[in-house]
Enzyme design. Structure first.
Site, PDB file in Angstrom:
ATOM      1  N   ALA A  73       2.619   6.200   3.531  1.00 48.06           N
ATOM      2  CA  ALA A  73       2.088   6.746   4.789  1.00 48.06           C
ATOM      3  C   ALA A  73       1.528   5.622   5.666  1.00 48.06           C
ATOM      4  O   ALA A  73       1.829   5.551   6.869  1.00 48.06           O
ATOM      5  CB  ALA A  73       1.000   7.772   4.481  1.00 48.06           C
ATOM      6  N   THR A  74       0.746   4.717   5.071  1.00 49.05           N
ATOM      7  CA  THR A  74       0.182   3.621   5.867  1.00 49.05           C
ATOM      8  C   THR A  74       1.281   2.653   6.284  1.00 49.05           C
ATOM      9  O   THR A  74       1.266   2.138   7.410  1.00 49.05           O
ATOM     10  CB  THR A  74      -0.916   2.872   5.068  1.00 49.05           C
ATOM     11  OG1 THR A  74      -1.858   3.817   4.587  1.00 49.05           O
ATOM     12  CG2 THR A  74      -1.622   1.841   5.908  1.00 49.05           C
ATOM     13  N   GLY A  75       2.241   2.420   5.399  1.00 53.37           N
ATOM     14  CA  GLY A  75       3.366   1.526   5.733  1.00 53.37           C
ATOM     15  C   GLY A  75       4.085   1.995   6.992  1.00 53.37           C
ATOM     16  O   GLY A  75       4.455   1.187   7.857  1.00 53.37           O
ATOM     17  N   GLY A 126       0.831  -1.204   0.000  1.00 50.51           N
ATOM     18  CA  GLY A 126       0.000   0.000   0.000  1.00 50.51           C
ATOM     19  C   GLY A 126       0.860   1.246   0.000  1.00 50.51           C
ATOM     20  O   GLY A 126       2.010   1.221  -0.468  1.00 50.51           O
ATOM     21  N   SER A 127       0.316   2.305   0.569  1.00 51.66           N
ATOM     22  CA  SER A 127       1.008   3.598   0.499  1.00 51.66           C
ATOM     23  C   SER A 127       2.127   3.706   1.538  1.00 51.66           C
ATOM     24  O   SER A 127       2.128   2.991   2.549  1.00 51.66           O
ATOM     25  CB  SER A 127      -0.008   4.721   0.722  1.00 51.66           C
ATOM     26  OG  SER A 127      -0.538   4.606   2.023  1.00 51.66           O
ATOM     27  N   GLU A 153       5.582  -3.282   1.091  1.00 55.74           N
ATOM     28  CA  GLU A 153       5.698  -3.003  -0.353  1.00 55.74           C
ATOM     29  C   GLU A 153       4.953  -1.701  -0.585  1.00 55.74           C
ATOM     30  O   GLU A 153       3.719  -1.685  -0.567  1.00 55.74           O
ATOM     31  CB  GLU A 153       5.031  -4.123  -1.169  1.00 55.74           C
ATOM     32  CG  GLU A 153       5.699  -5.467  -1.050  1.00 55.74           C
ATOM     33  CD  GLU A 153       6.838  -5.626  -2.057  1.00 55.74           C
ATOM     34  OE1 GLU A 153       7.304  -4.619  -2.624  1.00 55.74           O
ATOM     35  OE2 GLU A 153       7.254  -6.766  -2.257  1.00 55.74           O
ATOM     36  N   CYS A 194       1.991   0.527  -9.069  1.00 49.69           N
ATOM     37  CA  CYS A 194       3.009   1.074  -8.161  1.00 49.69           C
ATOM     38  C   CYS A 194       4.304   1.387  -8.891  1.00 49.69           C
ATOM     39  O   CYS A 194       4.983   2.359  -8.605  1.00 49.69           O
ATOM     40  CB  CYS A 194       3.255   0.092  -7.023  1.00 49.69           C
ATOM     41  SG  CYS A 194       3.716  -1.551  -7.595  1.00 49.69           S
TER      42      CYS A 194
HETATM   43  P1  NAD Z   1      -3.343   2.367   1.486  1.00 56.64           P
HETATM   44  O1  NAD Z   1      -2.073   2.445   2.243  1.00 56.64           O
HETATM   45  O2  NAD Z   1      -4.301   3.495   1.602  1.00 56.64           O
HETATM   46  O3  NAD Z   1      -4.182   1.060   1.884  1.00 56.64           O
HETATM   47  C1  NAD Z   1      -3.640  -0.243   1.756  1.00 56.64           C
HETATM   48  C2  NAD Z   1      -4.309  -1.183   2.745  1.00 56.64           C
HETATM   49  O4  NAD Z   1      -3.953  -0.788   4.076  1.00 56.64           O
HETATM   50  C3  NAD Z   1      -5.823  -1.212   2.703  1.00 56.64           C
HETATM   51  O5  NAD Z   1      -6.240  -2.561   2.836  1.00 56.64           O
HETATM   52  C4  NAD Z   1      -6.215  -0.392   3.923  1.00 56.64           C
HETATM   53  O6  NAD Z   1      -7.483  -0.730   4.423  1.00 56.64           O
HETATM   54  C5  NAD Z   1      -5.116  -0.768   4.900  1.00 56.64           C
HETATM   55  N1  NAD Z   1      -4.861   0.198   5.991  1.00 56.64           N
HETATM   56  C6  NAD Z   1      -5.079   1.520   6.002  1.00 56.64           C
HETATM   57  N2  NAD Z   1      -4.658   2.058   7.174  1.00 56.64           N
HETATM   58  C7  NAD Z   1      -4.155   1.032   7.920  1.00 56.64           C
HETATM   59  C8  NAD Z   1      -3.547   0.937   9.216  1.00 56.64           C
HETATM   60  N3  NAD Z   1      -3.365   2.018   9.984  1.00 56.64           N
HETATM   61  N4  NAD Z   1      -3.140  -0.277   9.650  1.00 56.64           N
HETATM   62  C9  NAD Z   1      -3.294  -1.372   8.866  1.00 56.64           C
HETATM   63  N5  NAD Z   1      -3.851  -1.351   7.629  1.00 56.64           N
HETATM   64  C10 NAD Z   1      -4.290  -0.164   7.161  1.00 56.64           C
HETATM   65  O7  NAD Z   1      -2.912   2.120  -0.035  1.00 56.64           O
HETATM   66  P2  NAD Z   1      -3.831   2.038  -1.323  1.00 56.64           P
HETATM   67  O8  NAD Z   1      -4.350   3.416  -1.617  1.00 56.64           O
HETATM   68  O9  NAD Z   1      -4.782   0.909  -1.190  1.00 56.64           O
HETATM   69  O10 NAD Z   1      -2.760   1.619  -2.456  1.00 56.64           O
HETATM   70  C11 NAD Z   1      -2.071   2.545  -3.264  1.00 56.64           C
HETATM   71  C12 NAD Z   1      -0.614   2.631  -2.844  1.00 56.64           C
HETATM   72  O11 NAD Z   1      -0.039   1.335  -2.810  1.00 56.64           O
HETATM   73  C13 NAD Z   1       0.234   3.429  -3.832  1.00 56.64           C
HETATM   74  O12 NAD Z   1       1.114   4.262  -3.119  1.00 56.64           O
HETATM   75  C14 NAD Z   1       1.010   2.349  -4.573  1.00 56.64           C
HETATM   76  O13 NAD Z   1       2.229   2.802  -5.140  1.00 56.64           O
HETATM   77  C15 NAD Z   1       1.197   1.330  -3.501  1.00 56.64           C
HETATM   78  N6  NAD Z   1       1.431  -0.004  -4.079  1.00 56.64           N
HETATM   79  C16 NAD Z   1       2.656  -0.584  -3.904  1.00 56.64           C
HETATM   80  C17 NAD Z   1       2.916  -1.819  -4.467  1.00 56.64           C
HETATM   81  C18 NAD Z   1       4.258  -2.498  -4.288  1.00 56.64           C
HETATM   82  O14 NAD Z   1       4.341  -3.686  -4.582  1.00 56.64           O
HETATM   83  N7  NAD Z   1       5.280  -1.821  -3.844  1.00 56.64           N
HETATM   84  C19 NAD Z   1       1.926  -2.481  -5.196  1.00 56.64           C
HETATM   85  C20 NAD Z   1       0.682  -1.867  -5.332  1.00 56.64           C
HETATM   86  C21 NAD Z   1       0.438  -0.620  -4.759  1.00 56.64           C
END
Ligand code: NAD
Length: 463
Positions: free
Chosen positions: A205-207, A202-203, A224, A258
């Protein structure tokens, strides 16, 4: 429940619809999709307990048994491919078992290193490729002997819930479970004492939030995260050949990839010709809703409103700062009833422009001129991210030299960005921690364990 209009969480091999429901939104039409359950705190506890109970038996099964069940799950997926109407183009392959490693074996000592499953894995997934990214986590965690609780993005819960439901009879109860929920579910799972590993995509910020949560229990994480990948185009390539391929690498899935080329650096000698060829190429693509059956659509809508608003900000910033739209415009007529955004190419904006420094994750891409290798490398690396990158050149030595200097986990030479399941995928800098896919990805789901075995019988006083 084996209908593609009914969705449930899977807890301990059973369907669980809970007491609260939510629903997704079709981004092409903004209409409400099917109901999905929202997992409660009790559901989380029950899923974790079931996974812990299942782990003892599952981790003791053989690699080949686990492989058989994963292949059976793959069959289920293939049999429902049309209905799933989604991805999963390639399975994660059939990796060889992670063999025990003998570090030393002499008359006195047998020193061995074993890879053991970590336990209960939480797999947290984004919305841009819901099923394929979940499958990478699920397959790697299961084959190495772990139990998995998978959490889809609330924007795209359907395909993951359905896959886990369809494979309920394949895996023992508790081995593979799925929970959909609201914003509280991710934090609840990550902070749960019964979790042994968090695998997150995911993003950034969330990571970072997840890393903070995991620090409290020292739960290992794989992260990731996002990227701002640069493509470098050398002066010896034919723009008519390369520009259409770079366009695909930048705009595929409307830029919601991504590792997409989010910055394109073109050598000044071919810049004008390249820009023209890329604009012409993208202009030919059909942009439209994907929920109907209209054929030939290349670019669909942005997946959700939150992301739509982020992408709009990039368009408005480019417009307000007077950057040149070589293609497209910040005025997006006809988008009131959907999250469609027509693609844009920005002609040589300054390095500090938002469209260069930020991750739009949408169909807006800047092309910039370069002249000097050292300078383009400095600019390509001038980012906190390091997910991917690409180099296009007829001179392979030059391409390899540039590829070597780009600070990123994966580089493509003379190809658009296409991750392969057999290749390890891991972001550098703030694009991630650890990685997935490939043989190396399996180690993320294992704990190394070293056994010092002295061969002689114990003697008084020890060695
Ligand atoms: P996101 O971080 O908003 O959400 C991802 C997941 O995290 C969702 O399931 C969400 O419900 C969960 N989440 C949110 N807050 C959380 C918390 N505090 N604790 C635990 N889980 C939580 O990301 P998104 O908008 O779904 O995805 C887009 C981002 O992901 C982009 O930045 C993209 O580049 C990245 N991405 C990276 C890869 C990679 O392999 N590196 C692949 C796909 C997407």
């Amino acid at each position: 429940m084996n209908e593609f209009t009914l969705f449930a969480n899977t807890i301990d091999g059973q369907s669980s619809t809970g007491c609260r429901v939510t629903h997704g939104v079709d981004p092409s039409t903004k209409t409400k999709l099917w109901d999905v359950p929202v997992a409660s705190a009790q559901d989380v506890d029950e899923a974790v307990s079931a996974a812990r109970a299942a782990f003892a038996g599952w981790s003791g099964t053989t690699w080949s048994h686990r492989q058989e069940l994963i292949l059976a799950a793959r069959q289920v997926l293939q049999g429902t491919k049309a209905k799933m109407a989604t991805l999963l183009t390639k399975e994660s392959g059939k990796p060889e078992p992670l063999e025990d490693r003998v570090i030393q074996d002499d008359d006195e000592l047998l020193l061995t290193l074993h890879q053991r499953p970590v336990g209960v894995v939480v797999a947290i997934c984004p919305w841009n490729y819901p099923l394929v990214l979940a499958m990478g986590k699920i397959a790697a965690a299961l084959i190495t002997g772990n139990c998995v609780i998978v959490k889809p993005s609330p924007f795209t819960p359907y395909s993951i819930l359905k896959f886990v439901e369809l494979t309920r009879d394949i895996f023992p109860p508790g081995v593979l479970q799925a929970l959909n929920g609201d914003d509280t579910l991710g934090p609840a799972l990550c902070s749960h004492r019964g979790i042994d590993k968090i695998s997150f995509t995911g993003s950034i910020a969330t990571g970072k939030k997840i890393a903070e949560t995991a620090a409290k229990t020292l739960t290992p994480v794989t992260l990731e995260l996002g990227g701002n990948s640069a493509s470098i185009i050398c002066p010896d390539v034919d723009p008519a050949v390369v520009a259409p391929q770079v366009a695909v690498g930048s705009f595929l899935n409307s830029g919601q990839l991504c590792v997409a080329s989010k910055r394109v650096y073109v050598h000044e000698d071919i810049y004008d010709e390249f820009l023209k060829a890329m604009v012409e190429s993208v202009k030919q693509w059909k942009v439209g809703p994907t929920s109907g059956l209209e054929a030939g659509i290349m670019l669909g809508p942005i997946q959700n409103e939150m992301q739509y608003n982020i992408v709009q900000r990039f368009f408005h910033d480019a417009s307000q700062n007077g950057y040149t739209f070589a293609l497209g415009s910040h005025q997006q007529e006809g988008s009131a009833n959907s999250f469609l955004i027509k693609p844009a190419i920005i002609d040589n904006p300054p390095d500090h422009a938002l469209v260069v420094t930020g991750e739009a994750f949408g169909p807006i891409v800047p092309l910039m001129k370069w002249k000097d290798e050292d300078d383009v490398i400095r600019r390509a690396n001038d980012t906190i991210t390091g997910l991917g990158g690409a180099v296009w050149s007829n001179d392979i030595d030059q391409a390899k030299r540039l590829a070597d200097r780009i600070e990123a986990g994966t580089i493509w030479i003379n190809s658009a960005e296409k991750p392969l399941p057999q290749a390890h995928f891991a972001g550098h800098k703030e694009s991630g921690l650890g990685g997935e896919w490939g043989r190396e990805g399996l180690f993320q789901y294992c704990r190394p364990k070293v056994v010092h075995c002295y061969k002689a019988k114990p003697v008084a006083g020890g060695k």
